[in-house]
Scaffold this motif. Sequence first.
Motif, short mmCIF file in Angstrom:
data_model
loop_
_atom_site.label_atom_id
_atom_site.label_comp_id
_atom_site.label_asym_id
_atom_site.label_seq_id
_atom_site.Cartn_x
_atom_site.Cartn_y
_atom_site.Cartn_z
N ALA A 134 15.49 11.14 59.79
CA ALA A 134 16.61 11.70 60.54
C ALA A 134 16.68 11.11 61.94
CB ALA A 134 16.49 13.22 60.60
N GLY A 135 15.51 10.89 62.55
CA GLY A 135 15.50 10.33 63.90
C GLY A 135 16.08 8.93 63.96
N TRP A 136 15.79 8.12 62.94
CA TRP A 136 16.34 6.76 62.90
C TRP A 136 17.86 6.81 62.77
CZ3 TRP A 136 19.21 3.39 59.97
CH2 TRP A 136 19.05 2.02 60.22
N ILE A 137 18.35 7.69 61.92
CA ILE A 137 19.80 7.81 61.74
C ILE A 137 20.45 8.30 63.04
CG2 ILE A 137 21.63 8.96 60.45
CD1 ILE A 137 19.68 9.12 58.07
N GLU A 138 19.81 9.24 63.73
CA GLU A 138 20.35 9.72 65.00
C GLU A 138 20.42 8.59 66.03
OE1 GLU A 138 17.85 12.98 66.07
OE2 GLU A 138 18.43 14.16 64.32
N ASP A 139 19.42 7.73 66.05
CA ASP A 139 19.47 6.58 66.96
C ASP A 139 20.66 5.68 66.65
OD1 ASP A 139 17.23 7.38 68.35
OD2 ASP A 139 15.85 6.06 67.26
N ARG A 140 20.94 5.50 65.36
CA ARG A 140 22.10 4.67 64.99
C ARG A 140 23.41 5.37 65.41
NH1 ARG A 140 18.22 2.73 64.40
NH2 ARG A 140 18.88 1.94 66.42
N VAL A 141 23.45 6.68 65.32
CA VAL A 141 24.66 7.40 65.74
C VAL A 141 24.93 7.15 67.22
CG1 VAL A 141 25.61 9.70 66.17
CG2 VAL A 141 24.55 9.18 63.96
N ARG A 142 23.89 7.21 68.04
CA ARG A 142 24.07 6.96 69.48
C ARG A 142 24.54 5.52 69.72
NH1 ARG A 142 19.13 9.81 69.10
NH2 ARG A 142 19.34 11.97 69.83
N GLU A 143 23.95 4.59 68.98
CA GLU A 143 24.34 3.19 69.10
C GLU A 143 25.80 3.01 68.68
OE1 GLU A 143 22.70 -1.19 67.55
OE2 GLU A 143 22.08 0.64 66.52
N LEU A 144 26.18 3.61 67.57
CA LEU A 144 27.55 3.49 67.08
C LEU A 144 28.54 4.08 68.08
CD1 LEU A 144 27.01 4.56 63.36
CD2 LEU A 144 27.41 2.23 64.18
N GLY A 145 28.19 5.22 68.66
CA GLY A 145 29.09 5.85 69.62
C GLY A 145 29.35 4.96 70.82
N ASP A 146 28.32 4.32 71.33
CA ASP A 146 28.49 3.44 72.49
C ASP A 146 29.32 2.21 72.15
OD1 ASP A 146 27.13 5.14 74.13
OD2 ASP A 146 25.28 3.97 74.20
N LEU A 147 29.35 1.83 70.87
CA LEU A 147 30.14 0.68 70.43
C LEU A 147 31.53 1.08 69.93
CD1 LEU A 147 27.32 -1.25 68.52
CD2 LEU A 147 28.34 -1.87 70.72
#
Length: 532
Positions: free
Chosen positions: A201-214
Amino acid sequence: MAGGLVAALGVGLGVWASSDDDGTAPAGSAASRQAARTPGDTGAAAAQAPTPTPTRSYALSTTPRTIPAVSAHTPARGPGWKPQSTRRVVVSDAGLADEGRLVAGELGLTYAGEKDDVRAGDLRLALNDDEGANPESYTMTVRGGRVTISAPSDAGVFYGTRTLKQEVHAGGTAPEGVVRDQPAKPQRGFTLDIARKHFTAGWIEDRVRELGDLKYNQLGLHFSDDQAFRIESDSHPEIVSNPHLTKAEVKKIVDLAASRHITVVPEIDSPGHLGAVLAAHPELQLRNASGVATRGAIDISKDDSADLLDDLLDEYADVFPGAYWHLGGDEYQALTVSSPAASYPQLAAAAAARYGSGAGVADLTTGWLNDRADTVRAHDRTMRVWNDGFFRGTSVKPASDLVVAYWTGKEIGARPPVEYLSAGRKVLNYNDEYLYYVLGEPNDFAYPTGKRIYEQWTPRVLRGTTPVPAKYDAQILGGSFSVWCDLANSQTQDQIAAGIRMPLRATSQKLWDAGTPPLTWTQFTALANRLG
């Protein structure tokens, strides 16, 4: 005489700050102090006024460099804006509190809430009434030591804060002037196969933050396949694999995504790719005329098969409240043999019984997807289906509201994208030539490079390397970069994150603006490295 000299310097050398847009002089300028005097300020009082000192002369600002690049920037002269701990984030509408708190925390500012007063250094977030504007558009004005981000929706305001965050990264300054920005495509996604490989779940959450900034706005989760079923289930706990995500973990991911204006799009693929479900329900496994089980395929002639899938669709509609749903529909093995009716007589019989003597297995399969669409439609979702889930020449037609998720043109009976577009279908671009990151690189797949996406791909390149005609552009809603875990142990989570880093940035750029990017690939890479 001194006043005349100052005026001459102000006009001739340009050392005085220019007036604000309303024609008034900036605070602190000689003209503003003169205007502030009362009518009785004459004689000695005027003589005692402090002698103005020249202010700094500023070069015309340059367009900010961000990923994705902004659509337009009107330059201006001025110092720009940098965050300071004493500066405030204020909102003009209470509905922007989440965006305000987020950017305040990211930039080390003070969140002051809904305020009408104006202070030096403020970052103001506001909704405007620009009817008919792209709801994801925004305007960011940097002027007079303050920043205002306004948009027709909270999503647009959020994207404006992403631009500002990149501008001031690592001590940078937001340049003076006005940014006007909007995406070319309304759906900008990243799809992750969590069925074949468990992701924390933590890895997916990191991708969510990355996606949001992009400025992505969709995260697809493919969580059921032949290898595993990866999310906790209350209606059918017997099908769930270990390890898996709990519903509490999924809720946290969905909530985090919502705070970044990202919709999580679930996919339970059917009637193929159901191996993990069928391991717990072998009585529903499709078998050919010889009694041999067909891998991953459910027997769609059985009512219990439909009941099982509808149970799951209803259950996960509550877990994933977003507007979109992926029904799958690809690679049903009953349709890959030379004679589906001869190989699977029970399917042929069911097709004839339900749709008439002329109906075949492809009709029954189309009817299956239409029935699952009815189940999901009751939850007010917009649905997509893989392009190889649509068949030529069937008497049963796919529901008109199903969006085509076009990923390949290599399947049996492959149909080119123009067939769907000319029929009026809306399409999403999942082109496996550019946008598929397949672990282990099986079946002639190669890990995609950001450079190739950046320089060659556009949303109109739906199949192979050739774009469809420009007249279909409006029907192409966007696209998705995808990670598929066919050989799950080929890379670790960290290796995947590193491998998709530049492809994600390149895809973001081309979905936001499909035209020729303003930077070379070398410049784009350097910018990505600077922004982190």
